[in-house]
Design a protein around this motif. Sequence first.
Motif, mmCIF file in Angstrom:
data_model
loop_
_atom_site.group_PDB
_atom_site.id
_atom_site.type_symbol
_atom_site.label_atom_id
_atom_site.label_comp_id
_atom_site.label_asym_id
_atom_site.label_seq_id
_atom_site.Cartn_x
_atom_site.Cartn_y
_atom_site.Cartn_z
ATOM 1 N N ASP A 15 45.366 11.254 45.179
ATOM 2 C CA ASP A 15 44.409 11.728 46.111
ATOM 3 C C ASP A 15 43.777 10.436 46.860
ATOM 4 O OD1 ASP A 15 45.002 14.200 46.059
ATOM 5 O OD2 ASP A 15 43.450 14.912 44.786
ATOM 6 N N ASP A 18 45.552 8.705 49.249
ATOM 7 C CA ASP A 18 45.723 9.425 50.521
ATOM 8 C C ASP A 18 44.358 9.538 51.239
ATOM 9 O OD1 ASP A 18 47.075 11.611 51.952
ATOM 10 O OD2 ASP A 18 45.332 12.729 51.348
ATOM 11 N N GLU A 19 43.256 9.490 50.429
ATOM 12 C CA GLU A 19 41.816 9.294 51.137
ATOM 13 C C GLU A 19 41.839 7.946 51.874
ATOM 14 O OE1 GLU A 19 39.173 11.443 52.023
ATOM 15 O OE2 GLU A 19 40.043 12.295 49.978
ATOM 16 N N THR A 22 44.630 7.889 55.153
ATOM 17 C CA THR A 22 44.327 8.579 56.405
ATOM 18 C C THR A 22 42.844 8.109 57.028
ATOM 19 O OG1 THR A 22 43.348 10.527 55.077
ATOM 20 C CG2 THR A 22 45.717 10.405 55.949
ATOM 21 N N ASN A 25 39.079 11.541 56.558
ATOM 22 C CA ASN A 25 37.985 12.207 55.997
ATOM 23 C C ASN A 25 36.716 11.819 55.587
ATOM 24 O OD1 ASN A 25 37.108 14.457 54.564
ATOM 25 N ND2 ASN A 25 38.083 13.930 52.713
ATOM 26 N N ARG A 73 37.903 19.146 52.298
ATOM 27 C CA ARG A 73 39.352 18.743 52.692
ATOM 28 C C ARG A 73 40.336 18.713 51.294
ATOM 29 N NH1 ARG A 73 43.214 16.911 55.687
ATOM 30 N NH2 ARG A 73 43.067 14.806 54.854
ATOM 31 N N SER A 74 39.606 18.601 50.479
ATOM 32 C CA SER A 74 40.363 18.268 49.309
ATOM 33 C C SER A 74 41.457 19.140 48.974
ATOM 34 C CB SER A 74 39.409 18.201 47.785
ATOM 35 O OG SER A 74 38.922 19.512 47.551
ATOM 36 N N LYS A 77 44.563 19.610 52.281
ATOM 37 C CA LYS A 77 45.464 18.795 52.581
ATOM 38 C C LYS A 77 46.962 19.205 51.871
ATOM 39 C CE LYS A 77 43.830 15.111 49.594
ATOM 40 N NZ LYS A 77 42.852 14.361 49.469
ATOM 41 N N GLU A 78 46.769 19.951 50.608
ATOM 42 C CA GLU A 78 47.889 20.389 49.643
ATOM 43 C C GLU A 78 48.216 21.872 50.445
ATOM 44 O OE1 GLU A 78 48.319 18.312 48.068
ATOM 45 O OE2 GLU A 78 46.603 17.494 47.062
ATOM 46 N N GLU A 80 49.580 22.025 53.649
ATOM 47 C CA GLU A 80 50.776 21.605 54.607
ATOM 48 C C GLU A 80 51.855 21.487 53.481
ATOM 49 O OE1 GLU A 80 49.491 18.173 56.457
ATOM 50 O OE2 GLU A 80 47.567 18.998 56.905
#
Lengths: 227, 223
Positions: A15, A18-19, A22, A25, A73-74, A77-78, A80
């Motif tokens: 996570d 990913d944060e 991208t 966020n 957001r947490s 994103k899962e 998709e």
Amino acid sequence: MSNYFHRVLLIYVKDIKDEFRTFDNLLSTIIFGVMLVFIFSFAFQLTDLAVDQAFSAVLWVSIFFSSVLAIQRSFAKERENNVMDALLLASGDRGIIFLAKFLCNLTVLLLFELVVVPLLWIFTGISALGHIQAGLFIGSLFLGSWGLAAIGTMLNGITIQLPSARLLFPILLFPLLIPLLIGVIQCTNTALLGVSEPLSGWVYFLISFNILFTVLPLVLFDFVLEG
Amino acid sequence: MLEGWKKFNFWVLMLLVPINIYLIFLYAPVEKTMGIVQKVFYFHVASAWIGLLAFVVVFIASIAYLANRKVQMNHLALASAEIGTLFISCTLLTGPLWAYPIWNTWWTWDPRLTTTLVLWFMYVAYIALQGGGTAENRRRFAAVYGIVAFINVPLVFFSARWWRSIHPIVVSGEGIGLTPKMRFVMFFSIVTFSFLYTYLLGLRYKGISLAERINRLKAELSQ
């Protein structure tokens, strides 16, 4: 047991990666927070009110509002590509997902505060006061973020599965945060204004509140992410 | 069984409500300093009691729903939440009517007032979460929220009280010295309101169940 925490760590690292890859966020949350802090400080200047008295109120209202953006957001994103199912399969325990998401949200909130708090400090010119208890101030920031991240993560797990998530999330979140709000504002106020009050009680209150709302979702998260 | 209870409840209410109104306006003495405005107290306290009781029902029904997934438990929790919102709203509306002439302010952040307001917000959030949706996951989420929100109530109360006990209290406690007659009328009101609550709960429970049945039948017909 070490296996359990290893899996928490793996999802947490995923996570966080990913944060930062991208970045939108964290960045949009920070910009929103900076905006809030600016508006608040400026509005206080316009009314000629003593902003250093209201510092902790402004600080926590800004953090609470921005946290809605950060935490929302947490789980989103899962959604998709059905990543949630893969996560459930990989972790094997919903508590692991909760803990990892909670730690990720906590990290994001602390990073956010790292930018916003100094800025608010400068805008309001509170540094002129002098007798500030830095340890207590940082400690209360941490305790407040902990509670926010724990309750927010649990509720985000719920709202993300519903169509009206964006509207529901703050409606569900804010009433549950009232004891936390009272506690953290007492702590930050004492840290900044140096009022000699018996404070350790509030710190213990916050710690037990946070532990309760970290353990309770661990138990209830099986019902949140079902099927 | 349920129908019989409802009928019984109805006639009990037909008996209790007129007696209660008589007791409040004619039997209970008029308060010496506050005057006639104090009469709102009997409605106010009884509504607050129902607001809290209804939330206990939401809490228990939520646990029962998560434990054995009976839809009835969810209907019961939702019905109780709706009626609880109604009574808490009454409490919040009648409070200022009394507070303004007595305390000279519409609102104060007294622990009880704060807790009642937060309770109202949590009720509204609970109902918004159910959102008229009949999906299974909404029921589950509402049950989780019902449990968490109930646990939050004492935390709100004690933190608000603690905060107030450190700072000077602007408006001291209600300070109502109740005479024995007044106390009797207050308890009578609470009993009457409890019957009213169970009666409304039964009605609303049936309403929700029927609405759900209609939705199910519609879905079956359209297939």
